[in-house]
Design an enzyme around this catalytic site. Structure first.
Site, PDB file in Angstrom:
ATOM      1  N   THR A  12      39.576  30.367  44.250  1.00 31.50           N
ATOM      2  CA  THR A  12      40.199  31.392  45.086  1.00 31.50           C
ATOM      3  C   THR A  12      40.163  31.061  46.560  1.00 31.50           C
ATOM      4  O   THR A  12      41.105  31.361  47.302  1.00 31.50           O
ATOM      5  CB  THR A  12      39.497  32.750  44.852  1.00 31.50           C
ATOM      6  OG1 THR A  12      39.617  33.105  43.475  1.00 31.50           O
ATOM      7  CG2 THR A  12      40.114  33.844  45.704  1.00 31.50           C
ATOM      8  N   THR A  89      35.027  31.120  41.456  1.00 25.98           N
ATOM      9  CA  THR A  89      33.898  31.949  41.039  1.00 25.98           C
ATOM     10  C   THR A  89      33.829  32.183  39.535  1.00 25.98           C
ATOM     11  O   THR A  89      32.752  32.437  39.000  1.00 25.98           O
ATOM     12  CB  THR A  89      33.937  33.310  41.751  1.00 25.98           C
ATOM     13  OG1 THR A  89      35.138  33.997  41.393  1.00 25.98           O
ATOM     14  CG2 THR A  89      33.873  33.142  43.261  1.00 25.98           C
TER      15      THR A  89
END
EC number: 3.5.1.1
Length: 336
Positions: A12, A89
């Site tokens: 991300t 993540t």
């Protein structure tokens, strides 16, 4: 002055909008070096960076992705004093766990980080996490493979992702964090010793069946889930290692699998747990089957350890034995 190498894998932190949603594509290299030039005492000339190809959303990571990071770290081992890895993540806790087993002989700190929001957004946590990872790497107190996220530094094989949106997205439910950032940082050093692993073989993909116990699961469904037989079975049991022992034939399936020489490992669905097979009658069948306990390991650490041991070509007996031995501080060493 300390030299730092950064490995960018995707995730991300460096994503941009596309018609199909967020995809890798931001100029992370330019952003990072502007950050260092404008707001850091660290000389940018002491920082090097490599970008893995292809960049991936960490949801697409697999054991070959883990090995690509390991290879990159070793490539720059002699030219840097500390390392920062930028990673997505979703599977970061699996990757950090995997690297702890493979890098027991690396001898230099490796700090992972990422973000919940892309770096281009004003509300992004990217800057705080990246600068925190750099501070940890420069601290002289980081050791092995660790993760900095949401103002906390964690041991790499003691973490789990607990939130898809909160800036404090990771926790270490058994040991707690290694440090909390602040003025000054507060450190909580604890024993992370393990046996280590000399000259590990590269990670490869292996067939590990993950079986989640749920109310109402029956023997027919369980048998179907392990047919054809996998290389190993990881059971996510209740509490301290319990399964529905009153369900006809359920334990028999597990005993047949273990009897065929397939390693069976039992972990808990609880984030804070210590698996004690046979502590309750509902877990006695697992204990009798030859299944082994994951003790207080996180699920991510157990899965990565199974894949690591399978990649070493140990065979069922030695794989089962090593599951109960701390390789890199992933479990309480009182069980060894």
């Amino acid at each position: 002055m300390i030299r730092i190498h950064v490995t960018y894998t995707g995730g991300t932190i460096g994503m941009v909008e596309s018609p199909d949603g967020l995809v890798p594509g931001a100029d992370l290299h330019g952003w990072l070096f502007r950050l260092l030039e404008q707001g850091s005492d660290l000389d940018p000339s002491k920082v090097s960076m490599s970008t893995l190809d292809p960049l991936i959303d960490s949801a697409n990571a697999d054991p070959t992705s883990w090995q690509a990071i390991i290879d990159d770290l070793w490539r720059f081992h002699d030219s840097a004093d500390a390392f920062v890895v930028l990673h997505g993540t979703d599977t970061m806790a699996y990757t950090t766990s995997a690297l702890t087993y493979a890098l027991t002989g690396f001898g230099k700190p490796v700090v992972f980080t990422g973000s919940q929001h892309p770096l281009g957004r004003i509300e992004s946590d990217a800057t705080a996490n990246v600068t925190g990872a750099f501070n940890a790497a420069l601290s002289g107190q980081a050791e092995g493979v660790e993760l900095f996220f949401g103002h906390h530094l964690f041991a790499g094989n003691r973490i789990t992702k607990t939130s898809s949106w909160a800036f404090e997205g990771f926790e270490s439910p058994v040991t707690g964090p290694v440090a909390q950032s602040g003025t000054p940082w507060h450190w909580n050093h604890f024993d992370r010793s393990g046996k280590g692993w000399l000259d590990p073989r590269p990670y490869g993909r292996h067939d590990v069946a993950v079986l989640n116990m749920v109310p109402g699961i029956d023997a027919r469904r369980l048998e179907a889930m392990v047919t054809p037989r996998p290389e190993a079975v990881l059971i996510r049991a209740y509490g301290v290692g319990n399964i529905p022992d009153s369900e006809p034939g359920l334990t028999d399936v597990i005993q047949r699998v273990a009897g065929e020489g397939i390693p069976v490992v039992v972990c808990s669905q609880c984030q804070q747990a210590e698996v004690m097979l046979g502590r309750y009658q509902a877990g006695a069948g697992l204990a009798a089957s030859g299944a082994c306990s994951a003790f207080d390991m996180t699920f991510e650490a157990v899965y990565a350890k199974l894949v690591f041991l399978l990649s070493q070509g140990l065979g069922p007996e030695r794989t089962t034995r090593w599951m109960g031995v701390s390789v890199a501080g992933e479990m309480n060493d009182l069980h060894e």
